[in-house]
Enzyme design. Structure first.
Site, PDB file in Angstrom:
ATOM      1  N   CYS A 237      14.943  78.603  21.089  1.00  0.00           N
ATOM      2  CA  CYS A 237      13.021  79.544  21.254  1.00  0.00           C
ATOM      3  C   CYS A 237      13.715  80.706  21.824  1.00  0.00           C
ATOM      4  O   CYS A 237      14.552  81.140  22.715  1.00  0.00           O
ATOM      5  CB  CYS A 237      12.792  79.049  22.419  1.00  0.00           C
ATOM      6  SG  CYS A 237      12.221  77.581  21.459  1.00  0.00           S
TER       7      CYS A 237
ATOM      8  N   GLY B 250      13.577  81.664  17.192  1.00  0.00           N
ATOM      9  CA  GLY B 250      12.837  80.553  16.835  1.00  0.00           C
ATOM     10  C   GLY B 250      11.905  81.177  15.618  1.00  0.00           C
ATOM     11  O   GLY B 250      11.224  81.841  15.737  1.00  0.00           O
TER      12      GLY B 250
ATOM     13  N   ASN C  78      12.517  77.844  26.930  1.00  0.00           N
ATOM     14  CA  ASN C  78      14.078  78.038  26.545  1.00  0.00           C
ATOM     15  C   ASN C  78      15.064  77.324  27.132  1.00  0.00           C
ATOM     16  O   ASN C  78      15.254  77.020  27.802  1.00  0.00           O
ATOM     17  CB  ASN C  78      13.853  79.146  25.790  1.00  0.00           C
ATOM     18  CG  ASN C  78      15.789  79.579  25.159  1.00  0.00           C
ATOM     19  OD1 ASN C  78      16.224  80.988  25.963  1.00  0.00           O
ATOM     20  ND2 ASN C  78      15.345  78.602  25.085  1.00  0.00           N
ATOM     21  N   GLY C  79      15.458  76.112  26.004  1.00  0.00           N
ATOM     22  CA  GLY C  79      16.501  74.907  26.511  1.00  0.00           C
ATOM     23  C   GLY C  79      15.663  74.003  25.956  1.00  0.00           C
ATOM     24  O   GLY C  79      14.826  73.492  25.304  1.00  0.00           O
TER      25      GLY C  79
ATOM     26  N   TYR D  33      26.643  83.403  18.213  1.00  0.00           N
ATOM     27  CA  TYR D  33      26.285  83.230  17.158  1.00  0.00           C
ATOM     28  C   TYR D  33      24.431  83.933  17.351  1.00  0.00           C
ATOM     29  O   TYR D  33      23.784  84.526  16.310  1.00  0.00           O
ATOM     30  CB  TYR D  33      26.497  81.983  16.551  1.00  0.00           C
ATOM     31  CG  TYR D  33      25.143  81.589  15.625  1.00  0.00           C
ATOM     32  CD1 TYR D  33      24.736  82.180  14.284  1.00  0.00           C
ATOM     33  CD2 TYR D  33      23.496  80.554  16.210  1.00  0.00           C
ATOM     34  CE1 TYR D  33      23.942  81.797  13.522  1.00  0.00           C
ATOM     35  CE2 TYR D  33      22.391  80.295  15.715  1.00  0.00           C
ATOM     36  CZ  TYR D  33      22.375  81.251  14.194  1.00  0.00           C
ATOM     37  OH  TYR D  33      21.503  81.053  13.542  1.00  0.00           O
TER      38      TYR D  33
ATOM     39  N   CYS E  19      24.877  69.804  20.598  1.00  0.00           N
ATOM     40  CA  CYS E  19      24.014  70.910  21.966  1.00  0.00           C
ATOM     41  C   CYS E  19      23.103  69.440  22.455  1.00  0.00           C
ATOM     42  O   CYS E  19      22.296  69.376  21.115  1.00  0.00           O
ATOM     43  CB  CYS E  19      23.871  72.310  21.574  1.00  0.00           C
ATOM     44  SG  CYS E  19      23.479  73.109  22.705  1.00  0.00           S
TER      45      CYS E  19
ATOM     46  N   CYS F 241      29.456  76.660  29.045  1.00  0.00           N
ATOM     47  CA  CYS F 241      29.796  75.783  28.248  1.00  0.00           C
ATOM     48  C   CYS F 241      30.015  75.906  27.507  1.00  0.00           C
ATOM     49  O   CYS F 241      29.444  76.217  26.633  1.00  0.00           O
ATOM     50  CB  CYS F 241      27.443  75.539  28.780  1.00  0.00           C
ATOM     51  SG  CYS F 241      27.861  73.803  27.572  1.00  0.00           S
TER      52      CYS F 241
HETATM   53  P1  AMP Z   1      27.242  75.032   7.992  1.00  0.00           P
HETATM   54  O1  AMP Z   1      26.286  75.337   6.861  1.00  0.00           O
HETATM   55  O2  AMP Z   1      26.299  74.145   8.726  1.00  0.00           O
HETATM   56  O3  AMP Z   1      28.113  75.090   8.384  1.00  0.00           O
HETATM   57  O4  AMP Z   1      26.175  76.471   8.917  1.00  0.00           O
HETATM   58  C1  AMP Z   1      27.459  77.423   9.125  1.00  0.00           C
HETATM   59  C2  AMP Z   1      26.324  78.870   9.614  1.00  0.00           C
HETATM   60  O5  AMP Z   1      25.295  78.840  10.070  1.00  0.00           O
HETATM   61  C3  AMP Z   1      27.235  79.680   9.943  1.00  0.00           C
HETATM   62  O6  AMP Z   1      27.706  80.851   9.402  1.00  0.00           O
HETATM   63  C4  AMP Z   1      26.561  80.047  11.548  1.00  0.00           C
HETATM   64  O7  AMP Z   1      26.194  81.190  11.507  1.00  0.00           O
HETATM   65  C5  AMP Z   1      25.231  79.442  11.205  1.00  0.00           C
HETATM   66  N1  AMP Z   1      24.690  78.983  11.995  1.00  0.00           N
HETATM   67  C6  AMP Z   1      25.494  78.210  12.883  1.00  0.00           C
HETATM   68  N2  AMP Z   1      25.048  77.429  14.152  1.00  0.00           N
HETATM   69  C7  AMP Z   1      23.732  77.953  13.815  1.00  0.00           C
HETATM   70  C8  AMP Z   1      22.688  77.182  14.714  1.00  0.00           C
HETATM   71  N3  AMP Z   1      22.521  76.211  15.407  1.00  0.00           N
HETATM   72  N4  AMP Z   1      21.023  77.041  13.419  1.00  0.00           N
HETATM   73  C9  AMP Z   1      21.321  78.090  12.000  1.00  0.00           C
HETATM   74  N5  AMP Z   1      22.584  78.470  12.316  1.00  0.00           N
HETATM   75  C10 AMP Z   1      23.821  77.991  12.367  1.00  0.00           C
END
Ligand code: AMP
Length: 459
Positions: free
Chosen positions: A2, A28, A102-103, A242, A383, A434
């Site tokens: 968030c 978000g 957030n968290g 990210y 996570c 972490c």
């Molecule tokens: P995937 O298709 O599941 O391997 O998602 C990887 C892609 O999603 C990468 O391009 C990341 O930049 C992005 N990504 C990684 N973690 C998240 C997250 N928690 N929420 C949304 N996108 C994510």
């Protein structure tokens, strides 16, 4: 995950909060909300599903006050409903309580049962509501002591802005999992998840809240307290990899610089000797791909174009819609790729869905070789602290060898940054972060019922 924002001491509180939320939209996109306290002491809220721009302008125009907080929310699918939109607004014998969080609180389930046994009735399935109930029960006099009471014994990750009566408060958990910056705009105090939220309103960044710090802002001035036992610092490394915006500073360091360094280190650890050019999976890996290009001496090209009117792929509830959305979101530039041996840099692979879709796009546009490079270590665990990673079964790196992943993604070679390389590349590292989703080293006992957390995740 968030985004949170709070401001006090300005007649433009609502407008500034709305602007702040626009710049935190990447944190978000599921719901957005603003609570403002009017001159007569009344607190009112506007919350809606969707983007900040989906909040009713008519309703927002009716919101006035010199103090406001706001929230953009992104949770798991099960709990995507208006009851779970924030800020939460409630009234108690001590006046109104508004809260944006957030968290993820890892012991929210237990705390909720305790409260229910005492007669509490919950209006949402969010972990954050536990804090609101505990605020209502506290008999402390000073608002900051009420918040300290409410947060005592609360485990997990929180950056919080809250309004108690006439006081604006901000708090960060003792491990400092999530970022929270504070700034000043003329006479106004401003809090935001990232510094980009201060920039958009023209506020000057002063500092981050310290882990374990509570700050109270009211007509008596500002007070900072550290009521909790000191804990080992556990800032979320995935924020740098990210989540946060590259134009932000978080945890005292630049996200852009962190990502470039991740990319440079990746180029040293995982070179691609036959490649002719580097491109990113926009936008979150742009800076890392630039770092990779700088270090390897290869040209950086724009080979994938992102449609900015489509949200983050991950948020889609089913695998089928996720697949379709890769094509909806990206297209390849044939003129850049045709006949070329290329390095594709992404910041992370989670399920593998996005990469698989992109590889077929890139090959379809004529690339001769595709070398995938990832500017983080393999994601091998969920996570529990606020990033929406799926369960272990869905994580491609939790269940497959490097060669199996390479084959499944359909790339000619695959290289991930090492865990050490990742931690040594981020500002203020390698300690104090972490990295549980990469290493399995969880700073708190995982929640007894992780599924419960998924229904109840704050963000
Ligand atoms: P995937 O298709 O599941 O391997 O998602 C990887 C892609 O999603 C990468 O391009 C990341 O930049 C992005 N990504 C990684 N973690 C998240 C997250 N928690 N929420 C949304 N996108 C994510």
């Amino acid at each position: 995950m968030c985004g949170i924002f709070g401001v006090r001491n300005t007649p433009d509180a609502v407008t500034l909060t709305k602007l702040g939320l626009y710049s935190l939209q990447h944190r978000g996109q599921e719901s957005a909300g603003v609570v403002a306290v009017e001159a007569n002491g009344h607190a009112r809220s506007v919350r809606s599903m969707g983007l900040v721009s989906d909040m009713s302008t008519t309703q927002l125009d009716g919101l006035h006050g010199t103090m406001a907080i706001g929230h953009t929310r992104y949770s798991t699918t099960g709990s995507s409903s208006i009851e779970n939109a924030q800020p939460v607004l409630a009234s108690s014998r001590g006046g109104h309580i508004a809260l944006a969080h957030n968290g993820n609180l890892t012991n929210a389930g237990e705390l909720r049962v305790e409260l229910e046994e005492l007669g509490s009735i919950f209006a949402s399935s969010m972990d954050s509501e536990v804090v609101v109930h505990r605020l209502a029960r506290s008999t402390a006099q000073r608002p900051e002591d009420r918040l300290a009471d409410a947060l005592a014994g609360v485990e997990g990750a929180y950056s919080i802005v809250t309004i108690l009566g006439d006081t604006l408060l901000a708090a960060r958990d003792p491990r400092g999992w999530r970022p929270l910056a504070m700034g000043r705009l003329n006479g106004a105090r401003v809090f935001g998840s990232e510094t980009c939220a201060l920039d958009i309103v023209g506020a000057t960044y002063e500092r981050d809240l310290e882990p374990g710090e509570i700050i109270a802002v009211d007509d008596d001035g500002e007070r900072s307290i550290f009521p909790f036992e000191r804990k080992e610092l556990k800032r979320c490394v995935f924020e740098h990899v990210y989540f946060a915006r590259p134009d932000s500073r978080i945890f005292g360091g630049s996200v852009d610089r962190a990502r470039r360094e991740l990319g440079r280190r990746l180029a040293r650890e995982c070179p691609a000797p036959s490649a002719e050019l580097v491109f990113s999976v926009p936008d979150s890996s742009n800076s890392a791909a630039i770092g990779y290009a700088e270090e390897s001496g290869l040209p950086y090209e724009l080979a994938l174009i992102r449609n900015h009117y489509v949200g983050r792929t991950f948020i889609q509830p089913t695998q089928a819609t996720r697949d379709a959305k890769v094509r909806l979101k990206y297209n390849a530039v044939r003129e850049v790729l045709e006949g070329k041996r290329v390095v594709m840099v992404d910041d992370s692979i989670v399920r593998g869905t996005t990469t698989r879709g992109l590889v077929s796009l890139v090959r379809g546009a004529g690339a001769a070789e595709v070398h995938m490079r990832v500017s983080s270590a393999p994601v091998t665990g969920p996570c529990y602290y606020g990033i929406d990673t799926p369960s272990r079964e869905e994580l491609i790196a939790a269940n497959h060898t490097l060669e199996e992943i390479r084959a499944s993604l359909g790339v000619d070679s695959l290289g991930y940054l090492s865990l050490d390389g990742m931690l040594e590349s981020v500002p203020g590292g390698p300690g104090g972060f972490c990295h549980a989703c990469f290493s399995g080293d969880y700073p708190t006992p995982p929640p007894t019922d992780p599924d419960k957390l998924r229904y109840g995740c704050g963000c």
